[in-house]
Enzyme design. Structure first.
Site, PDB file in Angstrom:
ATOM      1  N   GLU A  43      -8.352  -3.738   0.892  1.00 19.06           N
ATOM      2  CA  GLU A  43      -8.080  -4.219   2.253  1.00 19.06           C
ATOM      3  C   GLU A  43      -9.153  -5.198   2.706  1.00 19.06           C
ATOM      4  O   GLU A  43      -9.764  -5.038   3.767  1.00 19.06           O
ATOM      5  CB  GLU A  43      -7.947  -3.036   3.227  1.00 19.06           C
ATOM      6  CG  GLU A  43      -6.763  -2.133   2.874  1.00 19.06           C
ATOM      7  CD  GLU A  43      -6.393  -1.118   3.946  1.00 19.06           C
ATOM      8  OE1 GLU A  43      -7.280  -0.726   4.715  1.00 19.06           O
ATOM      9  OE2 GLU A  43      -5.212  -0.729   4.018  1.00 19.06           O
ATOM     10  N   GLU A  88      -0.417   1.136  -1.499  1.00 16.47           N
ATOM     11  CA  GLU A  88      -0.542   2.211  -0.519  1.00 16.47           C
ATOM     12  C   GLU A  88       0.662   2.175   0.395  1.00 16.47           C
ATOM     13  O   GLU A  88       1.042   1.104   0.871  1.00 16.47           O
ATOM     14  CB  GLU A  88      -1.786   2.036   0.376  1.00 16.47           C
ATOM     15  CG  GLU A  88      -3.089   2.301  -0.295  1.00 16.47           C
ATOM     16  CD  GLU A  88      -4.274   2.241   0.666  1.00 16.47           C
ATOM     17  OE1 GLU A  88      -4.087   2.513   1.875  1.00 16.47           O
ATOM     18  OE2 GLU A  88      -5.373   1.918   0.210  1.00 16.47           O
TER      19      GLU A  88
HETATM   20  C1  BGP Z   1      -5.969   2.335   4.336  1.00 12.92           C
HETATM   21  C2  BGP Z   1      -7.107   2.603   3.400  1.00 12.92           C
HETATM   22  C3  BGP Z   1      -7.123   3.912   2.754  1.00 12.92           C
HETATM   23  C4  BGP Z   1      -6.411   5.016   3.489  1.00 12.92           C
HETATM   24  C5  BGP Z   1      -5.215   4.592   4.274  1.00 12.92           C
HETATM   25  C6  BGP Z   1      -4.676   5.612   5.228  1.00 12.92           C
HETATM   26  O1  BGP Z   1      -6.370   1.542   5.391  1.00 12.92           O
HETATM   27  O2  BGP Z   1      -7.173   1.663   2.353  1.00 12.92           O
HETATM   28  O3  BGP Z   1      -8.426   4.182   2.368  1.00 12.92           O
HETATM   29  O4  BGP Z   1      -7.220   5.907   4.071  1.00 12.92           O
HETATM   30  O5  BGP Z   1      -5.425   3.410   4.990  1.00 12.92           O
HETATM   31  O6  BGP Z   1      -5.444   5.601   6.383  1.00 12.92           O
HETATM   32  P1  BGP Z   1      -5.958   6.917   7.084  1.00 12.92           P
HETATM   33  O7  BGP Z   1      -6.716   7.624   6.039  1.00 12.92           O
HETATM   34  O8  BGP Z   1      -6.817   6.437   8.185  1.00 12.92           O
HETATM   35  O9  BGP Z   1      -4.769   7.639   7.533  1.00 12.92           O
END
Ligand code: BGP
Length: 487
Positions: free
Chosen positions: A177, A386
């Site tokens: 990201e 993701e």
């Molecule tokens: C993205 C990241 C991840 C992950 C995901 C879910 O932004 O790359 O590391 O955590 O989001 O977010 P969260 O864990 O805040 O629910």
């Protein structure tokens, strides 16, 4: 015949600082996430930049202890039929201070054993080299990615990875990201290792201590480092494929008022295209100078950097474009419209869409919109690395986890992927986020669960860490085995 191409990479994704634990095991140095405390959706996480404070709970320290459960976990992924497993390596496990002369053998071996086991299970590892991780000692000594000295230190780390894991890993992502570096506060800390001087809440934008110019220089240094890593990876093993990783969001205008439409274009530029263009097209977009000016960067200094490094940015374009997608974002210039809680994007509540318990808008068609827009723009293979639903999972009367809401979320997103493929999008794979429950990046909670596999641990660190299959485990098993046909 399947709607998904042969060899489609079905799998799951994780990040070291959110699931590995073993934060000081076998010589590992502290990393920035190791000094970030837990929070909730209403209470921000705090960073204690000077170091670990006594009697303070830091979720990364043990996380879900993949450090000691890796074999059992990979076996569960194999049982589900994963073709691909996305994980990240931690710089501070190899070089505890980031600038050490020699790497730690224990760090090299830890990941090597994992990759070998993945191979044995027929699982292709997809490795993120930097996933919101930076050795804390480097932040103290050099400041962060805005210091150009970091580039060569990082390239020493990437060279080690490409060399040590040659033949075991061929899919790589440089920075997770990367576009979050455009966000004040959170972007500086997570993405760039640029820290406040004293304890501070981690905000998504609006951080008083944040200096935009440092972030934009830091991002530029990451672009250069990423381009050089692409060249390095190809030279060490021509089989290597390196991708960028963008936090993706479909940006919609709230109304057809031209100002709202332009605001949506602006959001696309800020979040999706600024970094994507440099990494996938090999050059800054034409509008970069206006963008720098609007975001508080020094335009002349940035122009000079862009010109100086134009050649390497062009030479080191990525082989594929990967992204995370959780939600769409609705924007308007009307200040009276209510703000949604939103992930990284904030945005306005979209009246046509539901949101998760954490306020993230659920929008499967937005995924198709994103896939088709980005493929039109870059015309290189795409990969969704993701996507998923963070939810509170509770045991049913029979003591099991019946997470039909998660199945429903994924089913609808996968349906849209199939349509995008039918429309010509070259999609390599799908690694669902948090395939095993892990620590939330934004809130530090365990309660916000994504997994097919339940892990017994709560927000305060209680639990025996045992793993359990949820209903979605068996559902995804069918998805993997039928190449996406049985949803
Ligand atoms: C993205 C990241 C991840 C992950 C995901 C879910 O932004 O790359 O590391 O955590 O989001 O977010 P969260 O864990 O805040 O629910």
């Amino acid at each position: 015949m399947s709607r998904f191409p042969k060899g489609f990479l079905w799998g799951g994704a994780t990040a070291a600082n959110q699931f590995e634990g073993g934060y000081d095991a076998d010589g590992k140095g502290l990393s920035v996430p190791d000094v970030i405390m837990g929070g909730t959706v209403d209470k921000p996480r705090f960073i204690t930049p000077a170091g670990v404070k006594p009697d303070t709970y830091y979720p990364s320290h043990e996380a879900i202890d993949f450090y000691h459960h890796w074999k059992e976990d990979i076996d569960l992924f194999a049982e589900m039929g994963f073709k691909c497993f996305r994980l990240s390596v931690q710089w501070s496990r190899f070089f505890p201070n980031g600038d050490d002369e020699e790497p730690l053998q224990a760090g090299i071996d830890f990941y090597k054993n994992i990759f070998v086991h993945c191979k044995e299970c027929g699982i292709e590892p997809l490795v993120t080299i930097s996933h919101y991780e930076f050795p804390l000692a480097l932040s103290h000594k050099y400041g962060g990615w805005d210091n150009p000295a970091i580039i060569d230190l990082w390239l020493k780390f990437t060279k080690l990875c490409f060399t040590e894991y040659k033949g075991l890993v061929k899919l790589w992502l440089t920075f997770n990201e990367i576009n979050c570096g455009t966000i004040a506060g959170m972007g500086a800390i997570y993405g760039l290792g640029i820290l406040p001087e004293d304890d501070q809440p981690i905000t998504f934008g609006n951080a008083e201590w944040d200096v935009p110019q440092r972030r934009f220089v830091g991002l530029h240094n990451q672009f250069v480092a990423s381009a050089k890593a692409v060249l390095q990876a190809h030279e060490i093993d021509p089989e290597n494929k390196v991708g960028c990783m963008i936090a993706g969001s479909a940006n919609y205008p709230y109304s057809c008022r031209p100002d709202d439409v332009l605001a949506a274009l602006e959001a696309d530029r800020q979040f999706n295209f600024y970094c994507g263009d440099v990494q996938a097209r090999g050059a800054y977009p034409a509008w970069a100078p206006t963008y720098w000016a609007e975001h508080g960067a020094d335009v002349d200094a940035m122009k000079a950097l862009a010109e100086r490094d134009a050649e390497v940015l062009k030479a080191g374009k990525v082989d594929f474009y990967s992204f995370s997608y959780y939600q769409s974002n609705t924007v308007s210039t009307d200040p009276d419209l209510t703000k949604g809680k939103g992930n990284l994007f904030g945005g306005i509540q979209n009246p046509y869409l539901e949101a998760s318990a954490w306020g993230w808008t659920i929008d499967p068609k937005g995924l198709r919109y994103y896939l088709e827009t980005v493929y039109d723009r870059y015309q290189i293979p795409l990969m969704i690395v993701e996507n998923g639903l963070g939810a509170v999972d509770e045991r049913g009367e029979d003591g099991k986890f019946h997470d039909d809401y998660r199945i429903d979320y994924m089913k609808k997103h996968i349906e849209q992927m199939a349509i995008a493929i039918e429309h010509g999008v070259d999609l390599m794979g799908y690694t669902m986020w948090g395939c095993i429950d892990l620590v939330s990046a934004s809130t530090g909670e365990m309660k916000k669960r994504y997994g097919f596999i339940y892990v017994d641990k709560d927000n305060d660190g209680n639990g025996d860490l045992h793993r359990e299959r949820k209903d979605s485990f068996y559902w995804y098993q069918k998805v993997c085995q039928s190449n996406g046909e049985e949803l």
